[in-house]
Scaffold this active site. Structure first.
Site, mmCIF file in Angstrom:
data_model
loop_
_atom_site.group_PDB
_atom_site.id
_atom_site.type_symbol
_atom_site.label_atom_id
_atom_site.label_comp_id
_atom_site.label_asym_id
_atom_site.label_seq_id
_atom_site.Cartn_x
_atom_site.Cartn_y
_atom_site.Cartn_z
ATOM 1 N N GLU A 148 5.462 -7.284 -1.985
ATOM 2 C CA GLU A 148 6.844 -7.736 -1.949
ATOM 3 C C GLU A 148 6.989 -8.988 -1.091
ATOM 4 O O GLU A 148 6.302 -9.159 -0.077
ATOM 5 C CB GLU A 148 7.758 -6.623 -1.436
ATOM 6 C CG GLU A 148 7.797 -5.436 -2.385
ATOM 7 C CD GLU A 148 8.865 -4.407 -2.041
ATOM 8 O OE1 GLU A 148 9.253 -3.645 -2.943
ATOM 9 O OE2 GLU A 148 9.316 -4.367 -0.881
ATOM 10 N N CYS A 167 9.691 -14.349 3.884
ATOM 11 C CA CYS A 167 8.732 -13.410 4.467
ATOM 12 C C CYS A 167 7.622 -13.173 3.446
ATOM 13 O O CYS A 167 7.885 -12.646 2.363
ATOM 14 C CB CYS A 167 9.419 -12.099 4.833
ATOM 15 S SG CYS A 167 10.657 -12.268 6.139
ATOM 16 N N CYS A 212 -1.311 -2.026 4.267
ATOM 17 C CA CYS A 212 -1.676 -2.436 5.624
ATOM 18 C C CYS A 212 -2.536 -1.346 6.249
ATOM 19 O O CYS A 212 -2.257 -0.150 6.072
ATOM 20 C CB CYS A 212 -0.427 -2.667 6.473
ATOM 21 S SG CYS A 212 -0.780 -3.315 8.131
ATOM 22 N N CYS A 234 1.428 1.239 11.771
ATOM 23 C CA CYS A 234 2.465 1.310 12.805
ATOM 24 C C CYS A 234 3.506 2.345 12.388
ATOM 25 O O CYS A 234 3.907 2.407 11.226
ATOM 26 C CB CYS A 234 3.113 -0.057 13.007
ATOM 27 S SG CYS A 234 1.960 -1.330 13.572
ATOM 28 N N CYS A 273 6.937 1.441 10.392
ATOM 29 C CA CYS A 273 6.864 0.503 9.274
ATOM 30 C C CYS A 273 6.490 1.223 7.986
ATOM 31 O O CYS A 273 5.483 1.930 7.929
ATOM 32 C CB CYS A 273 5.837 -0.586 9.582
ATOM 33 S SG CYS A 273 5.644 -1.804 8.258
ATOM 34 N N CYS A 333 13.606 -5.714 7.621
ATOM 35 C CA CYS A 333 12.365 -5.650 8.391
ATOM 36 C C CYS A 333 11.852 -4.209 8.462
ATOM 37 O O CYS A 333 12.589 -3.292 8.805
ATOM 38 C CB CYS A 333 12.613 -6.194 9.792
ATOM 39 S SG CYS A 333 11.123 -6.316 10.786
#
Length: 359
Positions: A79, A92, A99, A103, A106, A329
């Site tokens: 995305e 962004c 990933c 984290c 996220c 975010c």
């Protein structure tokens, strides 16, 4: 590109011509490149192609934010998000399919990890974003004024491809964006950050999210390998190697209700950063599925801001943009063929937790 044309028996300047057509004009058809001879255009059509990533879907938020789901080689989706703000447009950009860092706040990390994006797939996101508005630089409509390597993935874990793509963003034959307007955001891969200082001069942001190692170990697991002190020292080393030593690091701090948003933690953060040249960006947590974290109250956010502001820090509160299309975010979710099986574990753990809560 010059080597490619030399291998064809052509002059090196052909590279500049083709780059301008691709990145200045948004052209992906050799036949439209009118200052290139017909013979060379025919040869290029036979041996090369200009192939941007494929847009699978596009969603527009009520606040003007636009999100694309882009299919890359192998079928996975990543995305990309454009956030307009007056004459400023911040893109962004994703650097990986999924990933590997996981984290806790996220949604991308919950999907696991498949692979790095190529330099072409990274810069292709910029090309597609501008193309969708018919606003290439040659038209003087700068749709994308700022680029942040803050989409899906950890940019420093895809070092070579990210640096190559950022170089095209900065280059006059690419997009000519100021080095102050291209930002790399990292969770703290210290060896790669030290290496970046030798080859790049872009703006730097770090995902801190905690005022001490104990809490950051929980929120950002890579902190167990590269704790806060090492990360801050690496940032200072980065700026010491740049031509403009007056620039500062942006510290990103996602505020999560009851986790890292209390008065004591704000004061602890102020002490931690008192000798560290930075500006602080507070980000109220954006909820997503598979997470029990909550967004803090406005009072909690304002209280945290006031403490940092009173301590002398330039502190901003990031406006939540695009949350109605899951583009805010921490909310980016593509389609990842997870090699790590982490997505299965997170779904199973979350389901079990929900069942226990109901009981």
């Amino acid at each position: 590109m010059e080597a490619f044309f030399l291998s064809m028996g052509e002059k090196p300047f052909r590279a500049q011509q083709i780059l301008k057509w691709i990145h200045h004009q948004g052209v992906d058809d050799f036949d439209q490149m009118t200052n290139v001879s017909k013979v060379l255009r025919e040869r290029l059509s036979e041996c090369a192609e200009i192939r941007p990533p494929e847009i699978v879907s596009q969603h527009d938020s009520s606040d003007g934010t636009r999100k694309w789901a882009i299919r890359v080689t192998g079928g996975s989706l990543v995305e990309t998000v454009l956030i307009p703000d007056g004459e400023r447009g911040t893109l962004c950009v994703s650097s990986q399919v999924g990933c590997s860092l996981d984290c806790s706040f996220c949604s991308t990390g919950k999907q696991g990890f498949q692979r790095d994006l190529t330099a072409a797939e990274i810069i292709g996101q910029v090309w597609l974003a501008i193309k969708s508005f018919d606003g290439f630089p040659s038209t003087n409509k700068r749709i994308v004024t700022n680029v942040v390597m803050m989409g899906m993935g950890e940019p420093l874990l895809n070092f070579d491809n990210v640096v190559a793509a950022m170089n095209i963003m900065l280059d006059d034959f690419g997009y000519g964006i100021s080095k102050r307007r291209v930002t790399l955001s990292t969770s703290g891969v210290v060896p790669a950050l030290d290496r970046l200082a030798e080859v790049a001069e872009v703006s730097l942001a770090i995902s801190l999210h905690a005022p001490n190692d104990t809490l950051r170990n929980e929120l950002v697991p890579i902190n167990k390998r590269y704790p806060i002190a090492k990360l801050l020292a690496s940032c200072e080393n980065y700026w010491s190697k740049q031509s403009d030593t007056h620039r500062v690091t942006t510290v990103e701090y996602t505020l999560i209700a009851g986790v890292n948003d209390c008065v004591e933690q704000a004061k602890e953060l102020a002490v931690l950063l008192k000798d560290f040249p930075c500006k602080i960006n507070l980000i109220p947590f954006n909820p997503f599925s598979l997470s029990d974290y909550r967004r803090p109250s406005k009072n909690a956010v304002d209280r945290f801001w006031k403490i940092l502001n009173a301590a002398g820090f330039v502190t901003t509160i990031r406006s939540t943009r695009g949350d109605d299309i899951d583009a805010a975010c921490g909310q980016l979710v593509g389609q990842v063929a997870d090699r790590t099986k982490r997505s299965e574990r997170h779904r199973a753990n979350y389901t079990q937790t929900q069942v226990l809560n109901v009981r």
